[in-house]
Design a protein around this motif. Structure first.
Motif, short mmCIF file in Angstrom:
data_model
loop_
_atom_site.label_atom_id
_atom_site.label_comp_id
_atom_site.label_asym_id
_atom_site.label_seq_id
_atom_site.Cartn_x
_atom_site.Cartn_y
_atom_site.Cartn_z
N THR A 1 26.84 39.55 -35.26
CA THR A 1 26.93 39.28 -36.39
C THR A 1 27.96 38.09 -36.73
OG1 THR A 1 28.28 41.08 -37.47
CG2 THR A 1 25.91 41.10 -37.51
N ASP A 2 28.74 37.73 -35.68
CA ASP A 2 29.76 36.84 -35.83
C ASP A 2 29.43 35.64 -36.18
OD1 ASP A 2 32.40 35.25 -35.86
OD2 ASP A 2 32.86 36.02 -33.82
N SER A 3 29.50 34.88 -37.41
CA SER A 3 29.35 33.61 -37.71
C SER A 3 29.67 32.46 -36.87
CB SER A 3 29.20 33.24 -39.09
OG SER A 3 30.60 33.17 -39.55
N GLN A 4 31.02 32.77 -35.99
CA GLN A 4 31.59 31.78 -35.40
C GLN A 4 31.28 31.92 -33.91
OE1 GLN A 4 33.60 29.58 -36.64
NE2 GLN A 4 33.07 30.98 -38.77
N ALA A 5 30.49 32.95 -33.52
CA ALA A 5 29.89 33.02 -32.10
C ALA A 5 28.66 32.52 -31.93
CB ALA A 5 29.78 34.61 -32.03
N GLY A 6 28.53 31.79 -30.65
CA GLY A 6 27.44 30.72 -30.56
C GLY A 6 26.26 31.52 -30.09
N ALA A 7 25.06 31.02 -30.21
CA ALA A 7 23.93 31.75 -29.99
C ALA A 7 23.78 32.07 -28.43
CB ALA A 7 22.61 30.78 -30.25
N ASP A 8 24.25 31.26 -27.35
CA ASP A 8 24.25 31.67 -26.12
C ASP A 8 25.04 32.87 -25.80
OD1 ASP A 8 22.50 29.44 -25.56
OD2 ASP A 8 24.35 28.23 -24.66
N SER A 9 26.39 33.19 -26.56
CA SER A 9 26.79 34.13 -26.29
C SER A 9 26.46 35.79 -26.58
CB SER A 9 28.44 33.86 -26.96
OG SER A 9 28.45 34.04 -28.25
N LYS A 10 25.45 35.25 -27.75
CA LYS A 10 24.86 36.53 -28.39
C LYS A 10 23.82 36.78 -27.45
CE LYS A 10 26.14 35.69 -33.05
NZ LYS A 10 25.61 35.55 -34.62
N GLN A 11 23.10 35.93 -26.74
CA GLN A 11 21.89 36.33 -26.08
C GLN A 11 22.43 36.87 -24.81
OE1 GLN A 11 20.15 32.15 -26.21
NE2 GLN A 11 18.15 33.14 -26.20
N GLN A 12 23.65 36.33 -24.18
CA GLN A 12 24.13 37.02 -22.89
C GLN A 12 24.62 38.44 -23.34
OE1 GLN A 12 27.43 34.24 -22.09
NE2 GLN A 12 25.96 32.62 -21.70
N LEU A 13 24.94 38.72 -24.44
CA LEU A 13 25.41 40.11 -24.83
C LEU A 13 24.24 40.86 -24.70
CD1 LEU A 13 27.39 42.20 -25.80
CD2 LEU A 13 27.35 41.43 -27.89
#
Length: 269
Positions: free
Chosen positions: A141-153
């Motif tokens: 839910t971190d607004s500063q994190a990119g979509a790619d990093s969230k997908q990887q997680l």
């Protein structure tokens, strides 16, 4: 959903049931991409839901926006949706999302009940994993994190899931539409569970059935409904005798209680 929106969505689902049932994941991806465009422009949503515009004009607008960039099935879904009436502007976007999930579920359904169960299980497992870790929740839910990093997680949390599950999970973590990812996954799961009811025959009888009879009954119901069904047998002495079968919205009721109720209605009329 309000009545107008519910009726419009149901009409589109009936109208395009056959083509949507055969659609591939690319159609779902294109519908999600179109949803992103709708969500990004309040003016576009107003134009495409404006009841003062003729339905054919709204459909023409969709063709200009998406027609040459998407598959014919995707274009048909979008055109059908914008020609309907919606209670709120946002309902159009919600309907696009629902149709995208239906396409995903339809592909899983072509693998039979097992495909739907696996898809639902993958979504539920993801939801449980995220809910059990505050650290993971913050990361997704971190607004500063990119979509790619969230997908990887998300991929590390759910290794080995199907392409259908991966698409929905990635969608939830990158474009949750104002919800927490787990909330959107829960919404997707509810739609999958509803679709599973088409594969479950709820059988109500007055007393326990012999296993051999259950096997014969299952084979007969498979032939009648045209698919391999999972039987859920419930014993209810109130039915007196006979059998009641429900698969989705379709009901076959030959119980004594139903026949008596029918007789009472005829005598009272």
């Amino acid at each position: 959903m309000a009545a107008v929106t519910t009726e419009s969505l149901a009409a589109v689902q009936r109208e395009l049931a056959e083509s949507v049932a055969q659609a591939d994941l690319e159609v779902a991806e294109e519908l999600f991409a179109a949803l992103d465009v709708l969500d990004s422009s309040a003016g576009l949503r107003r134009s495409l839901t404006d009841p003062s515009r003729r339905p054919e004009d709204r459909a023409a607008m969709v063709r200009r926006l998406f027609g040459s960039q998407v598959k014919s099935t995707t274009a048909s879904v979008l055109e059908a949706l914008v020609t309907r009436r919606w209670s709120r502007e946002r309902d159009l976007g919600d309907a696009v999302e629902i149709m995208a999930v239906i396409v995903v579920a339809g592909q899983a359904e072509r693998e039979g009940l097992r495909g739907l169960e696996d898809l639902e299980s993958a979504l539920l497992d993801f939801r449980r994993t995220v809910a059990s870790s505050h650290e993971v929740q913050r990361a997704l839910t971190d607004s500063q994190a990119g979509a790619d990093s969230k997908q990887q997680l998300a991929a590390r949390l759910t290794p080995g899931v199907s392409a259908q599950a991966r698409l929905l999970i990635d969608r939830a973590v990158t474009k949750p539409r104002g919800l927490r990812p787990t909330q959107l996954v829960e919404r997707f799961t509810e739609q999958i569970a509803e679709r599973q009811q088409r594969w479950i025959a709820q059988v109500t009888v007055a007393k326990e059935l012999d296993p051999a009879y259950v096997q014969r009954l299952g084979a007969s119901l498979d032939r009648y409904f045209g698919r391999e069904l999972k039987l859920d047998v419930v014993v209810d002495p109130a039915v007196v005798g006979g059998i009641r079968v429900q698969v989705g919205d379709e009901v076959v009721d030959s119980t004594v209680a139903a026949k008596l109720n029918d007789l009472h209605r005829k005598l009272a009329s």
